[in-house]
Design a protein around this motif. Structure first.
Motif, PDB file in Angstrom:
ATOM      1  N   GLU A  55       0.823  -1.210   0.000  1.00 28.12           N
ATOM      2  CA  GLU A  55       0.000   0.000   0.000  1.00 28.12           C
ATOM      3  C   GLU A  55       0.855   1.257   0.000  1.00 28.12           C
ATOM      4  O   GLU A  55       0.381   2.339  -0.300  1.00 28.12           O
ATOM      5  CB  GLU A  55      -0.935  -0.005   1.207  1.00 28.12           C
ATOM      6  CG  GLU A  55      -1.957  -1.141   1.167  1.00 28.12           C
ATOM      7  CD  GLU A  55      -2.738  -1.266   2.459  1.00 28.12           C
ATOM      8  OE1 GLU A  55      -2.580  -0.408   3.337  1.00 28.12           O
ATOM      9  OE2 GLU A  55      -3.509  -2.217   2.575  1.00 28.12           O
ATOM     10  N   THR A  56       2.117   1.117   0.340  1.00 28.79           N
ATOM     11  CA  THR A  56       2.994   2.281   0.382  1.00 28.79           C
ATOM     12  C   THR A  56       4.019   2.242  -0.743  1.00 28.79           C
ATOM     13  O   THR A  56       5.139   2.714  -0.598  1.00 28.79           O
ATOM     14  CB  THR A  56       3.705   2.381   1.743  1.00 28.79           C
ATOM     15  OG1 THR A  56       4.419   1.190   1.978  1.00 28.79           O
ATOM     16  CG2 THR A  56       2.732   2.650   2.863  1.00 28.79           C
ATOM     17  N   CYS A  57       3.627   1.692  -1.877  1.00 29.81           N
ATOM     18  CA  CYS A  57       4.520   1.604  -3.036  1.00 29.81           C
ATOM     19  C   CYS A  57       5.036   2.989  -3.419  1.00 29.81           C
ATOM     20  O   CYS A  57       6.207   3.139  -3.776  1.00 29.81           O
ATOM     21  CB  CYS A  57       3.788   0.962  -4.203  1.00 29.81           C
ATOM     22  SG  CYS A  57       4.806   0.789  -5.679  1.00 29.81           S
ATOM     23  N   PHE A  58       4.185   3.987  -3.313  1.00 28.25           N
ATOM     24  CA  PHE A  58       4.606   5.356  -3.636  1.00 28.25           C
ATOM     25  C   PHE A  58       5.793   5.752  -2.776  1.00 28.25           C
ATOM     26  O   PHE A  58       6.757   6.349  -3.269  1.00 28.25           O
ATOM     27  CB  PHE A  58       3.443   6.326  -3.405  1.00 28.25           C
ATOM     28  CG  PHE A  58       3.855   7.758  -3.510  1.00 28.25           C
ATOM     29  CD1 PHE A  58       4.184   8.489  -2.385  1.00 28.25           C
ATOM     30  CD2 PHE A  58       3.921   8.381  -4.737  1.00 28.25           C
ATOM     31  CE1 PHE A  58       4.576   9.810  -2.474  1.00 28.25           C
ATOM     32  CE2 PHE A  58       4.318   9.704  -4.843  1.00 28.25           C
ATOM     33  CZ  PHE A  58       4.644  10.416  -3.704  1.00 28.25           C
ATOM     34  N   GLN A  59       5.752   5.426  -1.490  1.00 28.13           N
ATOM     35  CA  GLN A  59       6.853   5.778  -0.592  1.00 28.13           C
ATOM     36  C   GLN A  59       8.132   5.057  -0.994  1.00 28.13           C
ATOM     37  O   GLN A  59       9.222   5.625  -0.913  1.00 28.13           O
ATOM     38  CB  GLN A  59       6.498   5.450   0.852  1.00 28.13           C
ATOM     39  CG  GLN A  59       5.426   6.365   1.419  1.00 28.13           C
ATOM     40  CD  GLN A  59       5.044   5.981   2.828  1.00 28.13           C
ATOM     41  OE1 GLN A  59       5.493   4.966   3.361  1.00 28.13           O
ATOM     42  NE2 GLN A  59       4.195   6.790   3.447  1.00 28.13           N
ATOM     43  N   ARG A  60       8.022   3.816  -1.430  1.00 24.06           N
ATOM     44  CA  ARG A  60       9.206   3.082  -1.882  1.00 24.06           C
ATOM     45  C   ARG A  60       9.851   3.795  -3.072  1.00 24.06           C
ATOM     46  O   ARG A  60      11.056   4.009  -3.107  1.00 24.06           O
ATOM     47  CB  ARG A  60       8.845   1.661  -2.313  1.00 24.06           C
ATOM     48  CG  ARG A  60       8.535   0.731  -1.193  1.00 24.06           C
ATOM     49  CD  ARG A  60       8.193  -0.636  -1.777  1.00 24.06           C
ATOM     50  NE  ARG A  60       7.615  -1.472  -0.771  1.00 24.06           N
ATOM     51  CZ  ARG A  60       8.176  -2.583  -0.332  1.00 24.06           C
ATOM     52  NH1 ARG A  60       9.322  -2.982  -0.823  1.00 24.06           N
ATOM     53  NH2 ARG A  60       7.597  -3.307   0.582  1.00 24.06           N
ATOM     54  N   ILE A  61       9.032   4.124  -4.053  1.00 22.07           N
ATOM     55  CA  ILE A  61       9.546   4.785  -5.255  1.00 22.07           C
ATOM     56  C   ILE A  61      10.162   6.126  -4.885  1.00 22.07           C
ATOM     57  O   ILE A  61      11.246   6.470  -5.357  1.00 22.07           O
ATOM     58  CB  ILE A  61       8.431   4.952  -6.304  1.00 22.07           C
ATOM     59  CG1 ILE A  61       7.964   3.573  -6.806  1.00 22.07           C
ATOM     60  CG2 ILE A  61       8.899   5.816  -7.462  1.00 22.07           C
ATOM     61  CD1 ILE A  61       6.703   3.606  -7.634  1.00 22.07           C
ATOM     62  N   GLU A  62       9.491   6.896  -4.045  1.00 17.89           N
ATOM     63  CA  GLU A  62       9.999   8.205  -3.650  1.00 17.89           C
ATOM     64  C   GLU A  62      11.336   8.081  -2.915  1.00 17.89           C
ATOM     65  O   GLU A  62      12.247   8.874  -3.145  1.00 17.89           O
ATOM     66  CB  GLU A  62       8.967   8.919  -2.776  1.00 17.89           C
ATOM     67  CG  GLU A  62       9.288  10.349  -2.485  1.00 17.89           C
ATOM     68  CD  GLU A  62       9.367  11.232  -3.728  1.00 17.89           C
ATOM     69  OE1 GLU A  62       8.725  10.964  -4.737  1.00 17.89           O
ATOM     70  OE2 GLU A  62      10.109  12.216  -3.671  1.00 17.89           O
ATOM     71  N   ARG A  78       9.776   9.140 -14.746  1.00 19.29           N
ATOM     72  CA  ARG A  78       8.640   8.767 -13.915  1.00 19.29           C
ATOM     73  C   ARG A  78       8.540   9.559 -12.618  1.00 19.29           C
ATOM     74  O   ARG A  78       7.653   9.327 -11.833  1.00 19.29           O
ATOM     75  CB  ARG A  78       8.710   7.274 -13.601  1.00 19.29           C
ATOM     76  CG  ARG A  78       8.693   6.383 -14.813  1.00 19.29           C
ATOM     77  CD  ARG A  78       7.384   6.408 -15.516  1.00 19.29           C
ATOM     78  NE  ARG A  78       6.372   5.867 -14.647  1.00 19.29           N
ATOM     79  CZ  ARG A  78       5.092   5.844 -14.896  1.00 19.29           C
ATOM     80  NH1 ARG A  78       4.647   6.352 -16.017  1.00 19.29           N
ATOM     81  NH2 ARG A  78       4.232   5.338 -14.062  1.00 19.29           N
ATOM     82  N   HIS A  79       9.434  10.492 -12.380  1.00 18.84           N
ATOM     83  CA  HIS A  79       9.382  11.255 -11.124  1.00 18.84           C
ATOM     84  C   HIS A  79       8.497  12.473 -11.316  1.00 18.84           C
ATOM     85  O   HIS A  79       8.934  13.603 -11.389  1.00 18.84           O
ATOM     86  CB  HIS A  79      10.786  11.668 -10.680  1.00 18.84           C
ATOM     87  CG  HIS A  79      10.795  12.182  -9.281  1.00 18.84           C
ATOM     88  ND1 HIS A  79      11.568  13.234  -8.884  1.00 18.84           N
ATOM     89  CD2 HIS A  79      10.108  11.813  -8.177  1.00 18.84           C
ATOM     90  CE1 HIS A  79      11.362  13.483  -7.610  1.00 18.84           C
ATOM     91  NE2 HIS A  79      10.475  12.626  -7.173  1.00 18.84           N
ATOM     92  N   ASP A  80       7.189  12.198 -11.372  1.00 16.33           N
ATOM     93  CA  ASP A  80       6.208  13.263 -11.577  1.00 16.33           C
ATOM     94  C   ASP A  80       5.235  13.315 -10.412  1.00 16.33           C
ATOM     95  O   ASP A  80       4.054  13.470 -10.579  1.00 16.33           O
ATOM     96  CB  ASP A  80       5.479  13.064 -12.904  1.00 16.33           C
ATOM     97  CG  ASP A  80       4.814  11.704 -13.029  1.00 16.33           C
ATOM     98  OD1 ASP A  80       5.023  10.864 -12.124  1.00 16.33           O
ATOM     99  OD2 ASP A  80       4.099  11.471 -14.002  1.00 16.33           O
ATOM    100  N   PHE A  81       5.758  13.141  -9.212  1.00 20.17           N
ATOM    101  CA  PHE A  81       4.911  13.047  -8.023  1.00 20.17           C
ATOM    102  C   PHE A  81       4.518  14.399  -7.451  1.00 20.17           C
ATOM    103  O   PHE A  81       3.857  14.479  -6.466  1.00 20.17           O
ATOM    104  CB  PHE A  81       5.601  12.227  -6.936  1.00 20.17           C
ATOM    105  CG  PHE A  81       6.030  10.877  -7.413  1.00 20.17           C
ATOM    106  CD1 PHE A  81       5.129  10.006  -7.993  1.00 20.17           C
ATOM    107  CD2 PHE A  81       7.341  10.477  -7.317  1.00 20.17           C
ATOM    108  CE1 PHE A  81       5.517   8.754  -8.440  1.00 20.17           C
ATOM    109  CE2 PHE A  81       7.749   9.233  -7.748  1.00 20.17           C
ATOM    110  CZ  PHE A  81       6.836   8.383  -8.321  1.00 20.17           C
TER     111      PHE A  81
END
Length: 82
Positions: A55-62, A78-81
């Motif tokens: 559920e925290t995949c976004f945090q991993r990528i960041e 892909r760093h368009d957060f």
């Protein structure tokens, strides 16, 4: 004074440049490889962190993007957060 700077910049821009680092005695390839290995280890530790679930995949990528940025690289396409 601006004319002087412009002329000087033009003259210097046409010159060959040699940069040396007298105190750097290590092999540059070895230094880069070691930095890459350290970076890969940091990425692996983020991926292996049990506190980060799917559920925290976004945090991993960041976190991975932040590691690359610390290395001097950007986050890629892909760093368009935000």
């Amino acid at each position: 004074m601006d004319l002087y700077k412009e002329i000087l910049i033009n003259i210097l821009a046409q010159q060959e440049i040699h940069i040396t680092f007298p105190s750097l005695q290590d092999d540059l390839n070895a230094l880069v490889e070691m930095r890459c290995l350290t970076t890969l280890r940091e990425i692996r530790s983020v991926l292996d962190d049990p506190a980060l679930d799917d559920e925290t995949c976004f945090q991993r990528i960041e976190k991975i993007v932040a590691i690359f940025e610390k290395l001097g690289s950007d986050g890629g396409m892909r760093h368009d957060f935000g």
